[in-house]
Design a protein around this motif. Structure first.
Motif, short mmCIF file in Angstrom:
data_model
loop_
_atom_site.label_atom_id
_atom_site.label_comp_id
_atom_site.label_asym_id
_atom_site.label_seq_id
_atom_site.Cartn_x
_atom_site.Cartn_y
_atom_site.Cartn_z
N ARG A 33 4.28 1.37 3.17
CA ARG A 33 3.09 2.21 3.10
C ARG A 33 2.03 1.51 2.26
O ARG A 33 2.29 0.45 1.69
CB ARG A 33 3.45 3.58 2.50
N VAL A 34 0.88 2.12 2.17
CA VAL A 34 -0.16 1.49 1.38
C VAL A 34 -0.85 2.54 0.52
O VAL A 34 -1.03 3.69 0.95
CB VAL A 34 -1.17 0.75 2.32
N GLN A 35 -1.17 2.14 -0.70
CA GLN A 35 -1.89 3.07 -1.59
C GLN A 35 -3.33 2.57 -1.71
O GLN A 35 -3.55 1.38 -2.00
CB GLN A 35 -1.23 3.05 -2.96
N ASP A 55 3.08 -0.86 -0.78
CA ASP A 55 4.34 -0.63 -1.49
C ASP A 55 5.51 -1.12 -0.64
O ASP A 55 5.34 -1.43 0.54
CB ASP A 55 4.47 0.85 -1.95
N PRO A 56 6.66 -1.25 -1.26
CA PRO A 56 7.79 -1.89 -0.55
C PRO A 56 8.22 -1.14 0.71
O PRO A 56 8.84 -1.72 1.60
CB PRO A 56 8.93 -1.88 -1.58
#
Lengths: 189, 291
Positions: free
Chosen positions: B137-139, B133-134
């Protein structure tokens, strides 16, 4: 009478209950001592000392672990003491003097048991000698864990409890012991 | 899973000491890796060799130890009355006493929990997608096998059914040992007894066969049980199983054991078993020879 009732009766001084308790576990205790120490005399000493300690300390058994775990803790501590003493003193208690020189007491036991086939007998002797060698190269803890898991069928969780360590540590010991056995027995596979 | 990782876990896999996720991963790897299957077979061969090297106490040692212990105990002061703690345990109200059934249910819970939970929160989970994500972070989308924990008493049908299924799980010797160990207290049930007999007759793991044998001890008066015990005595590879089988059969004092013991003496090499059989035949006034 179930085991808990038997223990309570023995704690209250019932000798026949104590004897029944001994007979439930004593064959396994003797086999464990025999396999670990590889000497009938030492196995007998461990047997007697272990059950005497049980007799003297049964009052303190509080059912916070299984009776087997408590008993095996006593037995394995006695065996560990023996194994460590041997390591320090390089005691060769299983050797005896015969007309043909020094011989391992266990050789005669194995030979009496071997069947009449000479090839099989040679193979058995070589195998036994190799297994003896690798067992002597295991650390005392690795030996205990291997014996209890492989020959006595105890789960690693229970072995960890007996040895006062974690299941993970028992797992590591078993892994190392198996790897050493695998390497040493490669020719026989 | 790499071969290196698999080989680290194979010894524990063989002893049934891996958790559910770890076993799944190993099994998936073995399906596709001939090298690791060979290594597993080599480890199985090590187990068989180690079985052959098992030492039994020489004949007469157990009896002499028992006699020695009896002599030593005779010189001891009598066992004291139960101490305070022991009395505390024995006087606890029934509602909180550690009843066998309760203990067994706890065991069942413990073993199910142990089998169904992994050591790390995401072990065995499969990553399905990753979305940065901008904010840096990461999903991560995970596909997880859902696990359930069941708790209940042994008398309850679903619990017993699961235990019986676990006792027949050919892939996991550790699970079979745990299940048979718990089920053996229920051997009054014909269904459980059937599982114990099947385990004694055909389980490849001697630890499982020993537990099954323990559960069958009280049913030595049944012809079917004696038949299975006789088969174990005459054909089982494990001296421990044969030793327990001979003890149980001899203590059962049934006349049809005579022929089995006579047959046994022609082939048995184990000193203890030979000595026990010979003594039993003499006590039953039967010949130690067959004609």
């Amino acid at each position: 009478m179930d085991e808990a009732a038997l223990i309570r009766a023995a704690q209250a001084g019932d000798q026949s209950a104590f004897e029944r308790l001994v007979r439930t576990y004593d064959h396994a205790v003797l086999r464990l001592g025999m396999n670990l120490l590889r000497s009938p005399e030492d196995a007998r000493d461990v047997y007697q000392e272990a059950f005497l300690r049980v007799y003297r300390n049964l009052d303190h058994f509080r059912f916070d672990c299984s009776f087997q775990t408590w008993l095996y803790r006593i037995v394995t501590n006695l065996c560990l003491d023996q194994l460590r003493k041997r390591k320090i003193r390089r005691e060769e208690s299983s050797l005896r003097q015969t007309a043909d020189g020094l011989r391992d007491r266990m050789d005669s036991v194995a030979e009496e048991r071997a069947d009449g086939d000479p090839e099989r007998r040679i193979y058995s002797r070589q195998l036994k000698s190799r297994i003896d060698q690798v067992l002597s190269e295991l650390t005392p803890r690795e030996r205990l864990v291997f014996e209890m898991r492989h020959y006595q069928g105890l789960r690693l969780r229970a072995i960890g409890e007996v040895l006062g360590t974690t299941e993970e540590a028992a797992k590591n010991c078993l892994f190392r012991a198996t790897q050493k056995m695998r390497r040493a027995l490669g020719d026989f596979l | 899973m790499t071969c290196e990782m698999a080989r680290t876990e194979l010894p524990l896999f063989l002893y049934g000491e891996l958790n559910f996720d770890e076993e799944e991963a190993i099994e998936r790897h073995l399906e596709t890796c001939a090298g690791c299957r060979d290594e597993l077979n080599a480890l199985k061969a090590v187990h068989r060799l180690a079985d052959q090297a098992e030492m039994d106490p020489p004949a007469g040692l157990l009896e002499s130890c028992r006699a020695g212990l009896a002599g030593q105990l005779a010189g001891q002061p009598p066992a004291r009355r139960a101490g305070l703690w022991a009395r505390f345990w024995s006087w606890r109200p029934a509602a909180v006493a550690w009843k066998p059934a309760g203990a067994l249910a706890l065991l069942a819970l413990g073993f199910l929990a142990a089998r169904l939970s992994g050591p790390a929160p995401y072990s065995g989970a499969r990553v399905r997608y990753i979305e940065p994500d901008p904010d840096g972070r990461v999903q991560i989308g995970l596909e997880e096998t859902r696990q359930r924990v069941l708790t209940g008493r042994l008398e309850e049908a679903p619990i017993r059914k699961l235990l019986l299924a676990a006792a027949a799980n050919r892939e996991d010797a550790g699970l079979r040992v745990d299940s048979i160990d718990i089920l053996k207290s229920q051997s009054a049930s014909a269904e459980v007894r059937g599982a114990l007999l099947a385990a004694l007759r055909g389980d490849p793991d001697p630890g499982v066969r020993l537990k099954a044998l323990e559960g069958l001890k009280a049913f030595v008066w049944e012809a079917e049980t004696r038949k299975a015990l006789a088969q174990a005595l005459l054909t089982d590879d494990s001296p421990s199983v044969r030793t327990m089988a001979v003890d149980v059969l001899v203590e059962g004092k049934q006349q049809d054991v005579v022929g089995v013991l006579q047959q046994l003496l022609r082939r048995e090499n184990n000193d203890y078993i030979r000595e026990r059989s010979t003594r039993a035949l003499r006590e039953m006034r039967a010949s130690v020879e067959t004609f």
